[in-house]
Motif scaffolding. Structure first.
Motif, mmCIF file in Angstrom:
data_model
loop_
_atom_site.group_PDB
_atom_site.id
_atom_site.type_symbol
_atom_site.label_atom_id
_atom_site.label_comp_id
_atom_site.label_asym_id
_atom_site.label_seq_id
_atom_site.Cartn_x
_atom_site.Cartn_y
_atom_site.Cartn_z
ATOM 1 N N ASP A 162 0.852 -1.269 -0.019
ATOM 2 C CA ASP A 162 -0.144 -0.049 -0.155
ATOM 3 C C ASP A 162 0.792 1.244 0.112
ATOM 4 N N LEU A 163 2.112 1.193 0.112
ATOM 5 C CA LEU A 163 3.164 2.405 -0.024
ATOM 6 C C LEU A 163 3.067 2.988 -1.336
ATOM 7 N N ARG A 164 2.783 2.476 -2.411
ATOM 8 C CA ARG A 164 2.714 3.012 -3.660
ATOM 9 C C ARG A 164 1.992 4.483 -3.783
ATOM 10 N N GLY A 165 2.618 5.281 -4.102
ATOM 11 C CA GLY A 165 2.159 6.615 -4.132
ATOM 12 C C GLY A 165 2.232 7.522 -2.818
ATOM 13 N N LYS A 166 2.854 6.757 -1.930
ATOM 14 C CA LYS A 166 2.573 7.518 -0.635
ATOM 15 C C LYS A 166 3.984 8.378 -0.369
ATOM 16 N N LYS A 167 3.965 9.189 0.643
ATOM 17 C CA LYS A 167 5.127 9.872 1.077
ATOM 18 C C LYS A 167 5.735 9.199 2.211
ATOM 19 N N ILE A 168 7.072 9.040 2.032
ATOM 20 C CA ILE A 168 7.876 8.168 3.152
ATOM 21 C C ILE A 168 8.882 8.967 3.489
ATOM 22 N N ALA A 169 9.262 9.128 4.659
ATOM 23 C CA ALA A 169 10.371 9.852 5.331
ATOM 24 C C ALA A 169 11.491 8.943 4.826
ATOM 25 N N PHE A 170 12.840 9.876 4.437
ATOM 26 C CA PHE A 170 13.755 9.030 4.145
ATOM 27 C C PHE A 170 15.045 9.906 4.642
ATOM 28 N N SER A 171 15.946 9.360 5.267
ATOM 29 C CA SER A 171 17.361 9.937 5.634
ATOM 30 C C SER A 171 18.458 9.144 4.961
ATOM 31 N N LEU A 184 10.820 -1.201 0.166
ATOM 32 C CA LEU A 184 10.282 -1.225 -1.104
ATOM 33 C C LEU A 184 10.775 -2.105 -1.929
ATOM 34 N N ALA A 185 11.961 -2.495 -1.957
ATOM 35 C CA ALA A 185 12.333 -3.810 -2.652
ATOM 36 C C ALA A 185 11.517 -4.975 -2.319
ATOM 37 N N LYS A 186 11.231 -5.317 -1.025
ATOM 38 C CA LYS A 186 10.400 -6.187 -0.469
ATOM 39 C C LYS A 186 8.996 -6.214 -1.105
ATOM 40 N N ALA A 187 8.522 -5.033 -1.116
ATOM 41 C CA ALA A 187 7.008 -4.887 -1.695
ATOM 42 C C ALA A 187 6.998 -4.790 -3.318
#
Length: 369
Positions: A162-171, A184-187
């Motif tokens: 369900d992460l497709r198209g979503k905003k994800i915090a990234f560091s 992301l790779a697993k999904a």
């Protein structure tokens, strides 16, 4: 008799001088750093070969000083009495996390710090020559992961797909950033399938960003795993498991530190007591909660107890092959996603220290051969 320069020409000369001086200063500051970076990258292989053959003195010199950035270990070594047994001087730096450690390493003001696996990779790509000298994992890494994926209220995310198209915090450059890429790779998703929002993963920044709906998902760790759903649960904020092993942690040093025989002997001694302290912390939850969580970190006893249980039992591997193998997968993933060149993960490790931690536990009867 020469004519004095006009006021306009004088102003022009002063302005040119003010411009030239910062440029000259910038060049003076930048060029040495660039030369150091190039030198580290070009002679890294030779340095590794020499380092592997450099014998660590059997005894540590009491005149040696190590500057260490590891807030929890500072407390643990005091509680276990180990700090009085080290045989050398320790200066504790109030530093934690990959970016702070890297900055201190570059300034030659830090000898050792606690770190996850990603900062050493990022350091290599930016020309910083470092080595990992100890490794720790968790005995039940999937049951006791370091992070869970925090979900913002109303984000509509029930699974990783369900992460497709979503905003994800990234560091970038930190463990949380690498975990996002693994998720992301697993999904089965690419970076282009989501919107990565660069936010530093310090303190409760991620949980606040989730609660205020600045992002839809973010890796949460430590007490934020408890605090975030407690604060935003009524609105729909929650966490979900990612099912990915994320438990690698290390002691990390600049290569210049472990290249110095005296300091290498001190690092070896520190690693011994560090390993015993990790086991002690697990076996003494009351002391750990009271002295570290409450007094040192300012947490409530409830949060401290939760965090201790969440951390689970530590495991000090007797050999590093498996740890290096997992590290290699992380490097390959990061290289593929960031356009950097992959490299051999083993070059990040100073294997002279490989048996030190496990042997220290065996000597105390805390690790079966």
């Amino acid at each position: 008799m020469p004519r004095p320069p006009s006021a306009r020409r004088q102003r022009r000369r002063r302005e040119q001088t003010r411009v030239r001086r910062p440029l000259v200063l910038l060049a003076a500051l930048t060029l040495p750093a660039a030369l150091v970076s190039c030198a580290q990258q070009e002679d890294g292989g030779v340095s590794d070969a020499k380092l592997a053959k450099t014998e660590i003195p059997p005894k540590v010199s009491p005149r040696t000083t190590l500057t260490v950035g590891a807030p929890e270990d500072r407390v643990l070594l005091r509680l276990t009495g180990a700090v009085k047994k080290l045989g050398f001087k320790v200066k504790w730096a109030n530093i934690s996390g990959g970016p702070q450690c890297s900055e201190a390493f570059r300034a030659h003001s830090l000898d050792l710090c606690a770190s996850a696996e990603v900062p050493s990779v990022h350091a290599r790509w930016t020309g910083l020559d470092t080595k990992l000298v100890a490794a720790e994992v968790r005995k039940h890494p999937l049951r006791n992961p370091v992070y869970r994926l925090g979900i913002a209220p109303g984000a509509g995310i029930d699974s990783l797909k369900d992460l497709r198209g979503k905003k994800i915090a990234f560091s970038p450059g930190q463990a949380q950033g690498a975990l996002v890429l693994r998720i992301l790779a697993k999904a089965g998703l690419e970076k282009s399938d989501v919107k990565l929002v660069e936010i530093p993963s310090t303190g409760d920044v991620y949980s606040t960003a989730l609660g205020e709906r600045q992002v839809d998902a973010a890796p949460l760790g430590a007490v934020n795993l408890k605090r975030y759903p407690a604060k935003y649960g009524r609105e729909g904020g929650r966490t979900i498991p990612h099912g990915i092993r994320d438990d690698a942690s290390h002691l990390w040093a600049p290569t210049e530190t472990v290249s110095d025989p005296r300091k290498a002997a001190a690092v070896r001694e520190f690693v011994k007591h560090w390993a015993r302290a990790q086991v002690w912390a697990y076996e003494h939850p009351g002391e750990w909660v009271e002295e570290y969580a409450v007094r040192d970190q300012g947490l409530s006893r409830a949060d401290g107890a939760y965090l201790h249980k969440h951390n689970g039992a530590p495991e000090i591997p007797a050999g590093w092959d498996e740890v290096i193998g997992r590290h290699q997968k992380t490097i390959d993933l990061l290289a593929r996603e960031t356009g950097q060149d992959s490299f051999d993960a083993a070059t990040l490790y100073d294997r002279r220290f490989e048996p030190v931690a496990a042997n220290a536990l065996r000597a105390k009867g805390e690790l079966t051969p």
